[in-house]
Design a protein around this motif. Structure first.
Motif, PDB file in Angstrom:
ATOM      1  N   LEU A 187      -7.414  -3.079   2.014  1.00  0.00           N
ATOM      2  CA  LEU A 187      -6.955  -1.700   2.095  1.00  0.00           C
ATOM      3  C   LEU A 187      -7.079  -1.164   3.520  1.00  0.00           C
ATOM      4  O   LEU A 187      -6.135  -0.562   4.057  1.00  0.00           O
ATOM      5  CB  LEU A 187      -7.754  -0.841   1.121  1.00  0.00           C
ATOM      6  CG  LEU A 187      -7.359   0.629   0.995  1.00  0.00           C
ATOM      7  CD1 LEU A 187      -5.986   0.769   0.378  1.00  0.00           C
ATOM      8  CD2 LEU A 187      -8.397   1.377   0.150  1.00  0.00           C
ATOM      9  N   LEU A 235       0.855  -1.182   0.000  1.00  0.00           N
ATOM     10  CA  LEU A 235       0.000   0.000   0.000  1.00  0.00           C
ATOM     11  C   LEU A 235       0.892   1.233   0.000  1.00  0.00           C
ATOM     12  O   LEU A 235       1.840   1.319   0.785  1.00  0.00           O
ATOM     13  CB  LEU A 235      -0.896   0.010   1.241  1.00  0.00           C
ATOM     14  CG  LEU A 235      -1.666   1.304   1.526  1.00  0.00           C
ATOM     15  CD1 LEU A 235      -2.718   1.560   0.445  1.00  0.00           C
ATOM     16  CD2 LEU A 235      -2.306   1.254   2.915  1.00  0.00           C
ATOM     17  N   ALA A 293      -6.514  -0.239  -5.502  1.00  0.00           N
ATOM     18  CA  ALA A 293      -7.020   0.514  -4.348  1.00  0.00           C
ATOM     19  C   ALA A 293      -8.515   0.812  -4.432  1.00  0.00           C
ATOM     20  O   ALA A 293      -9.177   0.975  -3.398  1.00  0.00           O
ATOM     21  CB  ALA A 293      -6.243   1.816  -4.195  1.00  0.00           C
ATOM     22  N   LEU A 340      -2.560   0.338  -4.362  1.00  0.00           N
ATOM     23  CA  LEU A 340      -2.493  -0.984  -3.751  1.00  0.00           C
ATOM     24  C   LEU A 340      -2.079  -1.986  -4.818  1.00  0.00           C
ATOM     25  O   LEU A 340      -2.718  -2.053  -5.882  1.00  0.00           O
ATOM     26  CB  LEU A 340      -3.853  -1.369  -3.162  1.00  0.00           C
ATOM     27  CG  LEU A 340      -3.951  -2.771  -2.556  1.00  0.00           C
ATOM     28  CD1 LEU A 340      -3.075  -2.889  -1.315  1.00  0.00           C
ATOM     29  CD2 LEU A 340      -5.408  -3.112  -2.232  1.00  0.00           C
TER      30      LEU A 340
END
Length: 467
Positions: free
Chosen positions: A435, A399, A426, A412
């Motif tokens: 996430l 991340l 993401a 992500l």
């Protein structure tokens, strides 16, 4: 009679990323001597730096190597090391080692003086013209107070700086200058004296990417493959275009220009490789190869066109993953070590290997259990670059969060399916839980490692985006 302590040779390249050794999976680069070292020892497949607190990423990175403290341990980004922080060379010196410092030392004169009993051709700076590096002889007083004025970039600026500088070996490439001094040191060691620790720190393959004629045409840029994640521009702006590294190549990035940059980068690494071979040969000739722990690593990586970037002022793998090879008595041969490691683990590893005292206050740990299969390595790493970016990486995902003058962004990546970090997950609904979990891990790690402003939501996160 107690067994004689093993010698230690630590070699550090400048800006050499993890995927630049042929034996470790890059068929386009020629590194026969680093390949030899790989066969002699154990190579980490996931060695990282946690990022940087300055655009000059190598400065805090080398401070981490020498103190085993975290990125946030210095108010001046590691430009100098406080006297109350123990140093690798200092600990080995206290354990009875002769300690030699050669090449680049980016962390102040006082910390150098504390670390080494001898040395030569010492460069107290970051980057320079490889053919005319201002260096110093070893000063037993530790003062290094002969300051000289230099124009930092005479072709684009009038800005002058002061550096300790005693001599310039005109026309001698930095890689040869430092490698020759390492070799000379090995050749003149007294075999009956104390064990030795040699710290040999290169300036290459950091730009300006120049090299001796023998290596200049080793790589045809037309035969260089662009990385799968090459982009003419980064997918979004994040307040990075003003960094010196990013201005080396015009926007948008021209594939031909990037290929030439990669060819020159590889040529500089092949030059280092050649001299590493000479150093290994000297150890063997002097009867030292079998009683010396040899470590080769880099202080950070480099983008060179990946994601439309050129430098290391980001948290992509190309910039934060480095080679880390260890060879010597008791180290498994031709062995790949899985699991994450940090460069700040080098100090406690050497201290563990040599039986030297491990000081209080360090955050690294010995990698010997990981090498021997008794430990799986670090599970999760906290990442940061200045006040602009924070990140976290675990076994499966990375991340990255950006909060800059140019806007806020989240990335992500699936580390297994997408090793080149191209597909951003993401905003996919099925990854929402992943996430959220990573964001909480990132906050908790930030608090543990002293990034309190970030962990408490005070750094650059808006109230709505606080994690």
């Amino acid at each position: 009679m107690a067994e004689k302590k093993k010698n230690v040779l630590l070699l550090i390249a400048d800006d050499q990323r993890f995927d630049t050794i042929a034996a470790l999976g890059n068929p386009q680069i020629k590194t026969p001597n680093l390949d030899r070292l790989v066969k002699m020892g154990s190579s980490f497949t996931e060695a990282f730096i946690p990022g940087g607190t300055s655009g000059a990423v190598c400065m805090p990175s080398r401070a981490m190597i020498n103190t085993s403290r975290y990125l946030t341990s210095w108010e001046n980004f590691g430009e100098s090391i406080p006297d109350d922080q123990a140093l690798l060379g200092e600990q080995l010196k206290d354990a009875g080692y002769n300690t030699f410092g050669i090449g680049k030392w980016h962390n102040g004169t006082r910390s150098f003086a504390r670390s080494f009993t001898d040395g030569d051709d010492i460069f107290f700076g970051g980057m320079w013209d490889h053919w005319n590096v201002p260096v110093n002889s070893y000063d037993p007083s530790g003062k290094y107070d002969h300051l000289r004025h230099f124009t930092q970039d005479p072709f684009s600026s009038n800005r002058t700086i002061e550096l300790p500088a005693e001599k310039i070996n005109v026309g001698v490439h930095s890689t040869d200058l430092f490698a020759d001094k390492v070799i000379e040191t090995i050749e003149h060691l007294d075999t009956e004296e104390k064990p030795f620790f040699i710290y040999g720190a290169f300036l290459a393959p950091h730009d300006p990417r120049t090299m001796p004629e023998k290596f200049k045409h080793m790589y045809n840029p037309e035969n260089i493959d662009l990385p799968p994640n090459f982009m003419p521009l980064h997918p979004f702006r994040y307040d990075i275009r003003g960094e010196r590294d990013e201005q080396l190549v015009a926007y948008p990035r021209d594939p031909k220009v990037v290929k030439q940059q990669i060819a020159d980068y590889y040529a500089m690494i092949s030059h280092i490789d050649s001299r590493v071979g000479d150093i290994l040969d000297t150890l063997e000739k002097e009867g030292r190869l079998d009683d010396t722990l040899i470590i080769f690593t880099g202080d950070n990586g480099l983008s060179l066109g990946q994601h439309g970037l050129m430098g290391k002022q980001n948290l992509y793998d190309a910039s934060i993953r480095v080679p880390l090879i260890m060879a010597g008595p008791g180290i498994p041969k031709d062995h790949r070590v899985a699991g994450k490691a940090l460069l700040l683990d080098i100090m406690p590893t050497i201290l563990d290997y040599t039986g030297a005292a491990v000081p209080a206050g360090i955050v690294g740990h010995s990698l010997l259990p990981q090498i021997n299969g008794q430990d799986d390595g670090r599970d999760t790493l906290f990442l940061q670059f200045t006040s602009k970016i924070r990140g976290v990486v675990n076994k499966d995902y990375k991340l990255i969060e950006y909060r800059t003058a140019d806007g806020s962004h989240t990335q992500l990546f699936d580390r297994h399916k997408d090793p080149y970090e191209i597909t951003n997950l993401a905003f996919a609904p099925e990854y929402r839980e992943t996430l959220d979990d990573l964001r909480h891990q990132m906050r908790d790690l930030a608090a543990t490692l002293g990034d309190l402003d970030f962990s408490q939501g005070k750094l650059f996160w808006s109230r709505e985006e606080k994690i």
